[in-house]
Design a protein around this motif. Structure first.
Motif, PDB file in Angstrom:
ATOM      1  N   SER A 127     -12.278   5.103 -36.601  1.00  0.00           N
ATOM      2  CA  SER A 127     -13.710   4.828 -36.566  1.00  0.00           C
ATOM      3  C   SER A 127     -14.088   3.767 -37.592  1.00  0.00           C
ATOM      4  O   SER A 127     -14.763   2.777 -37.280  1.00  0.00           O
ATOM      5  CB  SER A 127     -14.483   6.119 -36.832  1.00  0.00           C
ATOM      6  N   GLN A 156     -20.706  15.468 -35.642  1.00  0.00           N
ATOM      7  CA  GLN A 156     -21.461  15.802 -36.851  1.00  0.00           C
ATOM      8  C   GLN A 156     -21.285  14.743 -37.933  1.00  0.00           C
ATOM      9  O   GLN A 156     -22.233  14.390 -38.632  1.00  0.00           O
ATOM     10  CB  GLN A 156     -21.012  17.166 -37.393  1.00  0.00           C
ATOM     11  N   LYS A 157     -20.074  14.238 -38.074  1.00  0.00           N
ATOM     12  CA  LYS A 157     -19.764  13.260 -39.114  1.00  0.00           C
ATOM     13  C   LYS A 157     -20.147  11.830 -38.715  1.00  0.00           C
ATOM     14  O   LYS A 157     -20.105  10.926 -39.546  1.00  0.00           O
ATOM     15  CB  LYS A 157     -18.264  13.301 -39.433  1.00  0.00           C
ATOM     16  N   GLY A 158     -20.494  11.631 -37.450  1.00  0.00           N
ATOM     17  CA  GLY A 158     -20.831  10.284 -36.994  1.00  0.00           C
ATOM     18  C   GLY A 158     -19.629   9.375 -36.839  1.00  0.00           C
ATOM     19  O   GLY A 158     -19.764   8.152 -36.877  1.00  0.00           O
ATOM     20  N   TRP A 159     -18.445   9.959 -36.640  1.00  0.00           N
ATOM     21  CA  TRP A 159     -17.236   9.143 -36.506  1.00  0.00           C
ATOM     22  C   TRP A 159     -17.122   8.499 -35.130  1.00  0.00           C
ATOM     23  O   TRP A 159     -16.403   7.506 -34.977  1.00  0.00           O
ATOM     24  CB  TRP A 159     -15.996  10.007 -36.751  1.00  0.00           C
ATOM     25  N   ASP A 217     -19.213   7.251 -31.383  1.00  0.00           N
ATOM     26  CA  ASP A 217     -20.504   6.818 -30.866  1.00  0.00           C
ATOM     27  C   ASP A 217     -20.919   7.594 -29.628  1.00  0.00           C
ATOM     28  O   ASP A 217     -22.110   7.706 -29.339  1.00  0.00           O
ATOM     29  CB  ASP A 217     -20.459   5.322 -30.537  1.00  0.00           C
ATOM     30  N   TYR A 261     -25.623  15.775 -31.873  1.00  0.00           N
ATOM     31  CA  TYR A 261     -26.000  15.279 -33.203  1.00  0.00           C
ATOM     32  C   TYR A 261     -26.470  13.827 -33.177  1.00  0.00           C
ATOM     33  O   TYR A 261     -26.136  13.027 -34.053  1.00  0.00           O
ATOM     34  CB  TYR A 261     -24.843  15.456 -34.193  1.00  0.00           C
ATOM     35  N   ARG A 280     -25.708  11.420 -31.248  1.00  0.00           N
ATOM     36  CA  ARG A 280     -24.820  10.466 -30.572  1.00  0.00           C
ATOM     37  C   ARG A 280     -25.006  10.605 -29.059  1.00  0.00           C
ATOM     38  O   ARG A 280     -25.625  11.533 -28.564  1.00  0.00           O
ATOM     39  CB  ARG A 280     -23.365  10.721 -30.959  1.00  0.00           C
ATOM     40  N   TRP A 337     -28.084   3.382 -33.989  1.00  0.00           N
ATOM     41  CA  TRP A 337     -27.370   3.503 -35.264  1.00  0.00           C
ATOM     42  C   TRP A 337     -26.402   2.332 -35.471  1.00  0.00           C
ATOM     43  O   TRP A 337     -26.000   2.070 -36.594  1.00  0.00           O
ATOM     44  CB  TRP A 337     -26.627   4.833 -35.351  1.00  0.00           C
ATOM     45  N   LYS A 338     -26.042   1.652 -34.394  1.00  0.00           N
ATOM     46  CA  LYS A 338     -25.179   0.487 -34.526  1.00  0.00           C
ATOM     47  C   LYS A 338     -25.974  -0.807 -34.637  1.00  0.00           C
ATOM     48  O   LYS A 338     -25.558  -1.744 -35.326  1.00  0.00           O
ATOM     49  CB  LYS A 338     -24.218   0.394 -33.326  1.00  0.00           C
TER      50      LYS A 338
END
Length: 522
Positions: free
Chosen positions: A252, A302-305, A307, A336, A338, A413-414
């Motif tokens: 990621s 949860q960690k946003g690893w 997309d 979460y 995504r 978020w990107k």
């Protein structure tokens, strides 16, 4: 389903995503946030499997021209069906369907592992170009750990399993990378970064192959690696989970550093954990990716690893062990923020089983996904199941569900900065039934980007301009260099108005250009 010929087997086992600047009027600006008349933002993907020639090419060893024509035909068919994304399998068994690779050419391309296409061309480069011409994203689909589909496979001397045999173990009839070795993880990351850096892909996509599910009670042969690297973990299961976590987290970060616009998504088995295994699991009773494959997909969200998550929900509504509606709700509650794209079983539509006997099952699933505000689309397994129109589902897409085009959903978020509007839109009648449009590239936005492509809209004269209505889209283009459009579908004695917007690489859309009108004559 697992995206291979073992789809049905795994299903049974587991259940026993300084120019003129025009300022739009307030009424047009309001339309950008008005309710959608039709589905304008939706991920509509399809898996194109190359392992054992499931989808493409139809058989190994075809000429380059025949392979290319099959790819064109395949993409044309999916474009007509309203799809906007292709998950193209580029590395089925530590081999390659692309030229800029440290691994050998796939045997499922040319018939012999290690042999390049002749005359030479790069299949991945070709597929990307053709997909983008049709306004479709291309996500490069990798099998991270599989090295040989069968232990009887003839392996090329330059295959990584021959060069580094200590990196692999044999299990359940396959040769697999050992996920517990740091050298293996580093190698896999570099293999994938080769593609990220050298090709204009839109995303990196993993399927559900991580650790192998235990077969016949046989232990996974990774005890030596655990002794060497697992001393800080309570047990081997915790260590295995951490090994997969480490790969996903490292990859990621690496993808984002290399190219910030490239999306990273995972398509796991449809159950994370059952409620009986974890208090926050789903109300299901099947195999789970967490327990069997050591893939903590919920944690990655949860960690946003990652997309997007693309769980394979290959069961019908009201299935007694794993009901589609229960899993759709569970995943939507655990995304979460995504994107959630649901994997749907187009290949099962002809099965004489509960749920799929009803040929409205898959269309009903699409509508259920659309009715869930935390789900953003679908991906279908597999390409051939759609193009063969199993149970008439391709007809349903073309004539109803995907009748109008759609943009992929935004990933704010990107990138949350939209392009500037195209300028100086002009139109004239090139013939009695043809309008010719031209416009100028927009100024740079705050992030320095201009436009990756354009969306052309047409409305009847006097009709309210609603850019949320996908039925008004004539074309979605992924080519900034083409700033003209020819509309040859005009009717006599009718007035039209046109608007063009710009999109960036992540499909953020600008405010509209100036509006231009065209009037045809009787």
């Amino acid at each position: 389903m697992s995206k291979s010929v073992f789809s049905a087997i795994l299903f049974v086992f587991f259940v026993a995503n300084s120019s003129f600047v025009y300022t739009p009027s307030e009424s047009i600006q309001r339309t950008l946030t008005s309710p959608e008349v039709s589905q304008k933002r939706e991920f509509r993907g399809v898996w194109v499997a190359t392992v054992v020639n499931i989808d493409w090419p139809s058989k190994a060893g075809l000429s380059s021209d025949m392979q290319q024509q099959e790819m064109i035909d395949l993409l044309d068919a999916h474009q007509r069906s309203g799809l906007n994304a292709v998950m193209f399998q580029v590395r089925p068994s530590a081999d390659a369907f692309y030229g800029k690779s440290r691994e050998v050419w796939s045997k499922w391309l040319t018939g012999d592992q290690g042999r390049a296409p002749l005359p030479y061309y790069d299949p991945l480069e070709f597929a990307i170009t053709e997909a983008h011409k049709r306004g479709m994203e291309l996500h490069a689909w990798f099998n991270p750990y599989r090295a040989a589909f069968s232990l009887s496979d003839k392996v090329h001397p330059d295959h990584i399993s021959r060069k580094k045999p200590e990196w692999f173990f044999n299990y359940a009839g396959k040769k697999l990378f050992n996920p517990g070795l740091p050298e293996v993880r580093a190698y896999i990351v570099q293999v994938i970064l080769d593609v990220v850096k050298n090709y204009d892909i839109d995303g990196v996509h993993f399927d559900d192959y991580f650790y192998p599910g235990q077969e016949g009670g046989r232990p996974i042969p990774d005890t030596e690696a655990y002794i060497a690297y697992g001393r800080d973990y309570k047990n081997i299961k915790e260590w295995r989970l951490s090994n997969v976590d480490t790969l996903i987290h490292t990859l990621s970060d690496s993808i984002r550093f290399a190219k910030k616009h490239v999306k990273f998504g995972i398509s796991p088995f449809g159950i994370w954990q059952n409620r009986s295994q974890h208090p926050e699991g789903s109300l299901t009773n099947g195999g789970s990716s967490y327990v069997e494959m050591y893939a903590d997909t919920r944690k990655w969200l949860q960690k946003g690893w990652i997309d997007y998550i693309n769980p394979q929900l290959y069961w019908p509504f009201e299935h007694r062990l794993a009901a589609f509606e229960i899993l759709l709700e569970w995943w939507s509650n655990n995304a979460y923020g995504r994107h959630l794209y649901i994997g749907q079983a187009a290949y099962r539509t002809m099965e004489n089983v509960q749920g799929f006997r009803n040929k409205r099952e898959l269309p009903s699933q699409v509508r259920a996904i659309r009715n869930n505000p935390r789900a953003q689309g679908s991906v279908y397994f597999s390409s051939k199941s759609l193009t063969n129109n199993l149970a008439g589902f391709q007809d349903s897409l073309r004539n109803d569900l995907y009748r109008y085009p759609a943009l992929p959903p935004q990933m704010l978020w990107k990138d949350d900065i939209a392009p500037q509007s195209p300028t100086q839109l002009k139109a004239y009648l090139a013939s009695p039934n043809t309008a010719q449009l031209t416009w100028e590239e927009p100024l740079k936005a705050r992030d320095g980007e201009t436009a990756y492509g354009y969306v052309i809209y047409r409305f009847d004269q006097g009709e309210e301009v609603n850019l949320g209505d996908a039925s008004k889209i004539l074309k979605i283009s992924f080519d900034n260099t083409i700033r003209s459009y020819r509309d040859n579908t005009l009717k006599k004695g009718v007035g039209y108005q046109y608007i063009v917007t710009a999109i960036d690489r992540l499909k953020n859309e600008s405010l509209p250009s100036n509006s231009v009108a065209v009037q045809t004559f009787n």
